[in-house]
Design a protein around this motif. Structure first.
Motif, short mmCIF file in Angstrom:
data_model
loop_
_atom_site.label_atom_id
_atom_site.label_comp_id
_atom_site.label_asym_id
_atom_site.label_seq_id
_atom_site.Cartn_x
_atom_site.Cartn_y
_atom_site.Cartn_z
N THR A 233 -28.15 80.13 -11.05
CA THR A 233 -28.68 78.87 -10.51
C THR A 233 -30.22 78.78 -11.22
OG1 THR A 233 -27.46 78.63 -8.72
CG2 THR A 233 -29.34 77.18 -8.90
N ALA A 234 -30.84 79.98 -11.05
CA ALA A 234 -32.18 80.19 -11.55
C ALA A 234 -32.37 80.30 -12.91
CB ALA A 234 -32.73 81.43 -11.09
N ALA A 235 -31.22 80.61 -13.80
CA ALA A 235 -31.11 80.63 -15.34
C ALA A 235 -31.13 78.89 -15.87
CB ALA A 235 -29.93 81.38 -15.72
N ALA A 236 -30.13 78.12 -14.83
CA ALA A 236 -30.21 76.71 -15.24
C ALA A 236 -31.73 76.18 -15.26
CB ALA A 236 -29.18 76.14 -14.37
N GLU A 237 -32.52 76.53 -14.05
CA GLU A 237 -33.68 75.99 -13.94
C GLU A 237 -34.49 76.53 -15.02
OE1 GLU A 237 -35.07 77.23 -10.00
OE2 GLU A 237 -33.38 75.80 -8.92
N MET A 238 -34.42 77.52 -15.43
CA MET A 238 -35.41 78.09 -16.50
C MET A 238 -35.09 77.35 -17.98
SD MET A 238 -35.52 82.13 -15.75
CE MET A 238 -36.31 82.95 -14.10
N ALA A 239 -33.87 76.83 -18.05
CA ALA A 239 -33.49 76.48 -19.25
C ALA A 239 -33.69 75.11 -19.54
CB ALA A 239 -31.75 76.38 -19.38
N VAL A 240 -34.09 74.13 -18.52
CA VAL A 240 -34.39 73.02 -18.94
C VAL A 240 -35.53 72.54 -17.85
CG1 VAL A 240 -32.28 71.98 -19.71
CG2 VAL A 240 -32.69 71.76 -17.48
N PRO A 241 -36.45 71.48 -18.12
CA PRO A 241 -37.56 71.08 -17.18
C PRO A 241 -36.94 70.21 -16.30
CG PRO A 241 -38.08 70.13 -19.34
CD PRO A 241 -36.76 71.08 -19.53
N VAL A 242 -37.84 69.77 -15.55
CA VAL A 242 -37.39 68.46 -14.39
C VAL A 242 -37.80 67.33 -15.34
CG1 VAL A 242 -37.43 67.41 -12.06
CG2 VAL A 242 -37.54 69.83 -12.39
N ARG A 243 -36.65 66.14 -15.55
CA ARG A 243 -36.91 65.07 -16.09
C ARG A 243 -37.98 64.39 -15.50
NH1 ARG A 243 -34.29 61.63 -19.65
NH2 ARG A 243 -34.52 59.51 -19.17
N ALA A 244 -37.84 64.02 -14.06
CA ALA A 244 -38.71 63.24 -13.45
C ALA A 244 -40.13 63.71 -13.72
CB ALA A 244 -38.64 63.08 -12.09
N GLU A 245 -40.60 65.10 -13.64
CA GLU A 245 -41.69 65.87 -13.63
C GLU A 245 -42.04 65.62 -15.16
OE1 GLU A 245 -41.45 69.68 -12.57
OE2 GLU A 245 -41.28 69.35 -10.44
N LEU A 246 -41.20 65.53 -16.14
CA LEU A 246 -41.57 65.36 -17.31
C LEU A 246 -42.09 64.02 -17.71
CD1 LEU A 246 -41.70 66.62 -20.44
CD2 LEU A 246 -39.29 66.22 -20.98
N VAL A 247 -41.24 63.07 -17.28
CA VAL A 247 -41.67 61.70 -17.65
C VAL A 247 -43.19 61.33 -16.88
CG1 VAL A 247 -41.22 59.37 -16.71
CG2 VAL A 247 -39.34 60.77 -17.69
N GLU A 248 -43.34 62.07 -15.48
CA GLU A 248 -44.64 61.71 -15.03
C GLU A 248 -45.79 62.46 -16.07
OE1 GLU A 248 -46.87 62.92 -10.73
OE2 GLU A 248 -44.88 63.45 -11.24
N ARG A 249 -45.44 63.68 -16.51
CA ARG A 249 -46.47 64.34 -17.28
C ARG A 249 -46.79 63.55 -18.47
NH1 ARG A 249 -46.09 70.34 -19.71
NH2 ARG A 249 -47.99 70.60 -20.64
N VAL A 250 -45.69 63.09 -19.28
CA VAL A 250 -46.03 62.13 -20.47
C VAL A 250 -46.90 60.86 -20.06
CG1 VAL A 250 -44.86 60.66 -22.11
CG2 VAL A 250 -44.02 62.94 -21.50
N ALA A 251 -46.59 60.24 -18.69
CA ALA A 251 -47.20 59.13 -18.37
C ALA A 251 -48.79 59.42 -18.03
CB ALA A 251 -46.92 58.58 -17.15
N LEU B 261 -50.55 62.18 -19.57
CA LEU B 261 -51.08 62.31 -20.84
C LEU B 261 -51.26 60.89 -21.80
CD1 LEU B 261 -48.91 65.68 -22.05
CD2 LEU B 261 -51.20 65.55 -20.99
N GLY B 262 -50.26 60.34 -21.50
CA GLY B 262 -50.59 58.88 -22.31
C GLY B 262 -51.82 58.07 -21.74
N ALA B 263 -52.13 58.03 -20.31
CA ALA B 263 -53.11 57.40 -19.70
C ALA B 263 -54.73 58.29 -20.35
CB ALA B 263 -52.94 57.67 -18.22
N ARG B 264 -54.40 59.58 -20.36
CA ARG B 264 -55.61 60.53 -20.52
C ARG B 264 -55.74 60.02 -22.24
NH1 ARG B 264 -54.80 66.42 -19.46
NH2 ARG B 264 -56.85 66.48 -20.67
N ALA B 265 -54.82 59.88 -23.09
CA ALA B 265 -55.18 59.47 -24.59
C ALA B 265 -55.59 58.11 -24.63
CB ALA B 265 -53.56 59.49 -25.21
N GLY B 266 -55.06 57.31 -23.89
CA GLY B 266 -55.76 55.97 -23.90
C GLY B 266 -57.36 55.95 -23.44
N ARG B 267 -57.65 56.84 -22.46
CA ARG B 267 -58.87 56.83 -21.99
C ARG B 267 -59.82 57.45 -23.03
NH1 ARG B 267 -56.41 58.07 -16.93
NH2 ARG B 267 -56.89 60.43 -17.51
N ALA B 268 -59.21 58.42 -23.82
CA ALA B 268 -59.82 59.04 -24.86
C ALA B 268 -60.30 58.17 -25.98
CB ALA B 268 -59.35 60.66 -25.21
#
Length: 539
Positions: free
Chosen positions: A271-289, A291-298
């Protein structure tokens, strides 16, 4: 009666039957194989020999005895464990004899380590040997892809491990999964796992079966004997040679195999191997959002900073009026000088025209007098007029030569033509001649009529064009466009310093003049046009 003392009685040895060597060897062989048809012998592995025939010869020994053992070529390849000198192992097989050397030996059909201690010792020895080859070197480990498109799983398709992996991948970030079914324990485990790893690496890029970006070698927990297949050298070498990154998830967190050392990343559980293989989709979407906001401010900050910098630079630049002011002043100055220049040019052209008229008069008088050569020195002419007269004399000589060569018919034709063209000639020229049309034709018979008169007409046209240009470029036209001329004491003022020193200023507009702080000045009186210079009589 003592039989021994009976000399006639045969000895008892004579009743024992005689056997050949082969008969004795055969009897012993049958007895040994019958009594020990299936045995398990525990002992330490001694001398090990692997000849080119493929058979395996070794010794089983303890503190007092040595038992020769042999495993034929067919069984040697299927042994659960390879015999290594110094290891304590349990051999399974049967006893037999070897008549050629009068000894007995054990035909081994399988080998197994004798207890956990022996397995651990074998595991440690193998780990050191493979580690010395650099198979466990951290420098050769490959990075795990952040988000693989295809994941290959090497495990049993019927166990709970594959379901746990698929469930975890579906919850975190669904990906395409390829499963290569293998046995995860027993004698078939090691070769099947090694073939699966090599098979995934052999898949071509862009083929019908997608090539995985990541491999997971997984198995549930178990004893060291159950996990022994993942300690085999074939599995370790296959995992170490894989070009695709490998995550090893064999056993529970406390279980360690050599496959874990060779893999690019070790997971404590499948099970830990599956967690190491891929990230959490929701966390990735939030991180992209984020980073997008930071890019806009910059971006906005960069634009604002550059806008401020541009404003600072713009304030440091001179104003447009200051840049073109001097050029405008030069234009005004040249515009003020233009009327004088036009008058000067007009005067020179008027003098040239007068010279031309005078020269034409000299030529006409010469023609009237019948002279073919004009004495320029005898004429009271100015130097400029003398030059014009000399040029006219050369023309006269040329025309005289042409008169000599002309025929009477040519002369009559010219006279008729001159009679027809007479009314079209310049009236002033006709008045200057003061003769009738017949006398005019007679006098100018050998002269091309259009030659001097055409030059006069062209000069007049040029003079008219210059006069129109003077009117157009004069400063009066400039005043009509909104400009003004500032004078002090009759002189044009061109600077603020001169204006400050003047007692009074006179400003001229297009419709009149005025003094600063006073009443408008009377408009200037127009000068009457200058009469054209007297042409004089050409005769």
């Amino acid at each position: 009666m003592d039989l021994l003392d009976d000399d006639d009685a045969p000895p008892r040895r004579a009743n024992v039957p005689e056997y050949s060597v082969s008969e004795i060897s055969g009897a012993v062989k049958r007895m040994v194989e019958g009594e020990f048809a299936f045995v398990r012998v525990r002992g330490e592995i001694g001398r090990v020999s692997r000849p080119a025939s493929g058979h395996l010869y070794f010794d089983l020994k303890d503190g007092n005895s040595v038992l020769a053992a042999v495993s034929w070529k067919g069984n040697a390849a299927r042994l659960s464990a390879r015999p290594e000198e110094g290891m304590e192992m349990v051999a399974v097989g049967r006893l037999t004899t070897f008549p050629g050397q009068s000894k007995y030996q054990m035909i081994v059909e399988d080998l197994a380590p004798a207890g956990v201690g022996a397995l651990m010792a074998q595991l440690e020895a193998r780990r050191k040997a493979l580690g010395a080859e650099g198979l466990f070197d951290p420098a050769r480990k490959k990075p795990i892809p952040y988000l693989p498109d295809v994941i290959g799983v090497v495990t049993s398709p019927s166990g709970a491990v594959i379901r746990d992996i698929l469930h975890r991948l579906r919850d975190r970030f669904p990906r395409q999964v390829l499963v290569w079914p293998v046995a995860v324990q027993g004698a078939a485990c090691a070769p099947e796992v090694a073939r699966a790893v090599k098979g995934f690496n052999a898949l071509p890029e862009g083929g019908p079966i997608p090539r995985p970006d990541l491999l997971i070698v997984a198995r549930g927990g178990g004893s060291i004997e159950d996990l022994w297949g993942f300690n085999e050298e074939a599995v370790v070498r296959a995992v170490a040679a894989s070009k695709i990154p490998v995550i090893s998830a064999v056993g529970h967190e406390t279980d360690t195999t050599l496959c874990d050392f060779a893999a690019d990343l070790r997971a404590p559980t499948p099970t830990a191997a599956a967690e190491m293989a891929v990230p959490v989709r929701a966390e990735l979407v939030e991180r992209v959002a984020v980073l997008g906001a930071r890019a806009g401010r910059a971006l906005r900050f960069g634009v604002d900073r550059r806008r401020q910098r541009l404003g600072d630079l713009a304030r440091a630049l001179p104003r447009g009026e200051a840049i073109i002011g001097q050029a405008q002043q030069r234009v005004d100055f040249l515009g003020a000088r233009l009327p004088l220049a036009l008058r000067s040019v007009t005067g020179r052209r008027r003098v040239q025209l007068a010279d031309l008229r005078i020269g034409t008069g000299v030529l006409v008088r010469a023609l009237r007098d019948g002279r073919r050569r004009v004495d320029v020195a005898g004429e009271s002419l100015a130097p400029a007029l003398a030059r014009t007269a000399r040029d006219a004399q050369r023309e006269l000589e040329d025309l005289s030569a042409r008169l000599d060569r002309a025929q009477a018919a040519r002369l009559r034709f010219r006279s008729d033509t001159l009679g027809r063209l007479g009314p079209r000639l310049d009236p002033a020229a006709r008045r200057a001649l003061g003769e009738s049309a017949t006398d005019f034709a007679r006098v100018a018979g050998g002269l091309t009529p259009a030659l001097p008169l055409g030059r006069i007409a062209r000069l007049r046209e040029g003079l008219s064009a210059l006069d129109r240009l003077r009117e157009t470029l004069g400063y009066k036209e400039t005043l009509k466009r909104g400009f003004a001329v500032v004078r002090a004491e009759g002189q044009v003022v061109t600077s603020a310093e001169a204006a400050a020193k003047a007692a009074a200023l006179e400003i001229e507009f297009a419709d009149g003049r005025m003094t600063v702080g006073g009443k408008p000045a009377a408009p200037p009186k127009k000068r009457p046009p200058e009469p054209p210079p007297e042409q004089g009589s050409l005769l």
